[in-house]
Design a protein around this motif. Structure first.
Motif, PDB file in Angstrom:
ATOM      1  N   ILE A   1      16.937  72.530  -8.813  1.00 39.12           N
ATOM      2  CA  ILE A   1      16.509  71.857  -7.581  1.00 39.12           C
ATOM      3  C   ILE A   1      15.043  72.163  -7.292  1.00 39.12           C
ATOM      4  CG2 ILE A   1      17.207  73.592  -5.868  1.00 39.12           C
ATOM      5  CD1 ILE A   1      17.748  69.825  -5.551  1.00 39.12           C
ATOM      6  N   TRP A   2      14.573  73.376  -7.641  1.00 43.55           N
ATOM      7  CA  TRP A   2      13.153  73.688  -7.468  1.00 43.55           C
ATOM      8  C   TRP A   2      12.305  72.895  -8.443  1.00 43.55           C
ATOM      9  CZ3 TRP A   2      11.348  75.456  -3.237  1.00 43.55           C
ATOM     10  CH2 TRP A   2      12.106  76.299  -2.439  1.00 43.55           C
ATOM     11  N   LEU A   3      12.774  72.719  -9.663  1.00 43.36           N
ATOM     12  CA  LEU A   3      12.052  71.898 -10.642  1.00 43.36           C
ATOM     13  C   LEU A   3      12.012  70.450 -10.177  1.00 43.36           C
ATOM     14  CD1 LEU A   3      10.634  71.524 -13.352  1.00 43.36           C
ATOM     15  CD2 LEU A   3      12.894  71.311 -14.407  1.00 43.36           C
ATOM     16  N   ARG A   4      13.141  69.980  -9.674  1.00 45.65           N
ATOM     17  CA  ARG A   4      13.165  68.610  -9.162  1.00 45.65           C
ATOM     18  C   ARG A   4      12.217  68.458  -7.976  1.00 45.65           C
ATOM     19  NH1 ARG A   4      17.039  64.085  -9.251  1.00 45.65           N
ATOM     20  NH2 ARG A   4      16.335  62.689  -7.611  1.00 45.65           N
ATOM     21  N   GLY A   5      12.164  69.460  -7.109  1.00 49.01           N
ATOM     22  CA  GLY A   5      11.240  69.412  -5.977  1.00 49.01           C
ATOM     23  C   GLY A   5       9.800  69.296  -6.431  1.00 49.01           C
TER      24      GLY A   5
ATOM     25  N   PRO B   1      13.726  61.264 -14.042  1.00 50.04           N
ATOM     26  CA  PRO B   1      12.374  61.008 -13.531  1.00 50.04           C
ATOM     27  C   PRO B   1      11.719  59.855 -14.289  1.00 50.04           C
ATOM     28  CG  PRO B   1      12.409  63.026 -14.828  1.00 50.04           C
ATOM     29  CD  PRO B   1      13.818  62.531 -14.740  1.00 50.04           C
ATOM     30  N   PRO B   2      10.887  59.069 -13.619  1.00 52.32           N
ATOM     31  CA  PRO B   2      10.230  57.928 -14.266  1.00 52.32           C
ATOM     32  C   PRO B   2       9.047  58.357 -15.138  1.00 52.32           C
ATOM     33  CG  PRO B   2       9.658  58.016 -11.947  1.00 52.32           C
ATOM     34  CD  PRO B   2      10.617  59.125 -12.198  1.00 52.32           C
ATOM     35  N   PHE B   3       8.288  57.379 -15.623  1.00 55.88           N
ATOM     36  CA  PHE B   3       7.096  57.615 -16.437  1.00 55.88           C
ATOM     37  C   PHE B   3       6.236  58.690 -15.782  1.00 55.88           C
ATOM     38  CE2 PHE B   3       2.696  56.698 -17.513  1.00 55.88           C
ATOM     39  CZ  PHE B   3       2.767  56.587 -18.888  1.00 55.88           C
TER      40      PHE B   3
ATOM     41  N   LEU C   1       8.820  68.047  -9.320  1.00 58.78           N
ATOM     42  CA  LEU C   1       8.683  66.687  -9.871  1.00 58.78           C
ATOM     43  C   LEU C   1       8.591  65.648  -8.755  1.00 58.78           C
ATOM     44  CD1 LEU C   1      11.135  66.741 -12.916  1.00 58.78           C
ATOM     45  CD2 LEU C   1       8.633  66.678 -12.955  1.00 58.78           C
ATOM     46  N   MET C   2       9.309  65.861  -7.661  1.00 56.68           N
ATOM     47  CA  MET C   2       9.246  64.921  -6.547  1.00 56.68           C
ATOM     48  C   MET C   2       7.860  64.903  -5.925  1.00 56.68           C
ATOM     49  SD  MET C   2      12.995  65.591  -4.847  1.00 56.68           S
ATOM     50  CE  MET C   2      12.664  64.652  -3.366  1.00 56.68           C
ATOM     51  N   ILE C   3       7.222  66.060  -5.825  1.00 55.76           N
ATOM     52  CA  ILE C   3       5.851  66.108  -5.298  1.00 55.76           C
ATOM     53  C   ILE C   3       4.900  65.378  -6.240  1.00 55.76           C
ATOM     54  CG2 ILE C   3       3.913  67.662  -4.835  1.00 55.76           C
ATOM     55  CD1 ILE C   3       6.044  69.678  -3.787  1.00 55.76           C
ATOM     56  N   LEU C   4       5.030  65.635  -7.530  1.00 57.62           N
ATOM     57  CA  LEU C   4       4.170  64.953  -8.509  1.00 57.62           C
ATOM     58  C   LEU C   4       4.410  63.451  -8.510  1.00 57.62           C
ATOM     59  CD1 LEU C   4       4.371  67.473 -11.491  1.00 57.62           C
ATOM     60  CD2 LEU C   4       2.455  67.104  -9.915  1.00 57.62           C
ATOM     61  N   MET C   5       5.665  63.049  -8.399  1.00 60.86           N
ATOM     62  CA  MET C   5       5.977  61.622  -8.378  1.00 60.86           C
ATOM     63  C   MET C   5       5.478  60.973  -7.082  1.00 60.86           C
ATOM     64  SD  MET C   5       7.419  60.549 -11.196  1.00 60.86           S
ATOM     65  CE  MET C   5       6.154  61.509 -11.973  1.00 60.86           C
ATOM     66  N   GLY C   6       5.466  61.728  -5.997  1.00 60.14           N
ATOM     67  CA  GLY C   6       4.903  61.208  -4.750  1.00 60.14           C
ATOM     68  C   GLY C   6       3.417  60.927  -4.885  1.00 60.14           C
ATOM     69  N   LEU C   7       2.723  61.814  -5.567  1.00 60.10           N
ATOM     70  CA  LEU C   7       1.294  61.587  -5.835  1.00 60.10           C
ATOM     71  C   LEU C   7       1.103  60.380  -6.747  1.00 60.10           C
ATOM     72  CD1 LEU C   7       0.143  65.284  -6.335  1.00 60.10           C
ATOM     73  CD2 LEU C   7      -0.309  63.809  -4.370  1.00 60.10           C
ATOM     74  N   ALA C   8       1.966  60.267  -7.765  1.00 56.70           N
ATOM     75  CA  ALA C   8       1.890  59.112  -8.674  1.00 56.70           C
ATOM     76  C   ALA C   8       2.158  57.811  -7.917  1.00 56.70           C
ATOM     77  CB  ALA C   8       2.880  59.281  -9.823  1.00 56.70           C
TER      78      ALA C   8
END
Length: 90
Positions: free
Chosen positions: A12-16, A79-81, A18-25
């Motif tokens: 869940i921490w790894l997903r969190g 996770p997407p591209f 990734l969620m921050i990075l995907m939000g920036l993307a």
């Protein structure tokens, strides 16, 4: 103690992250989509026809943003591209 195993808490921490990075993307893709739309508008003014490559790229950006929204809202697990292929333009 927590009711979840350590592996799930780590995931869940790894997903969190990734969620921050995907939000920036998502934000970057939105800005890029704005400029693609602006350029496409200018192309239409000059040529009276849309550029098919810009249309295809814009469609892909929109689908990419949809994939990001699905991931960060827990509607999708993968996770997407760049962790998966770029969305196809059917």
């Amino acid at each position: 103690m927590s009711e979840y195993p350590v592996a799930i808490r780590r995931n869940i921490w790894l997903r969190g992250l990734l969620m921050i990075l995907m939000g920036l993307a998502y934000q970057l893709a939105g800005t890029l989509l704005f400029f693609v739309a602006l350029i496409q508008f200018l192309v239409m003014l000059v040529n009276a026809a849309a550029n098919p490559r810009l249309s295809s790229f814009g469609r892909g950006l929109g689908r990419y943003q949809g994939q990001i929204a699905d991931f960060v809202s827990f509607a999708a697990e993968a996770p997407p591209f760049p962790f998966a292929d770029w969305p196809a333009n059917d």
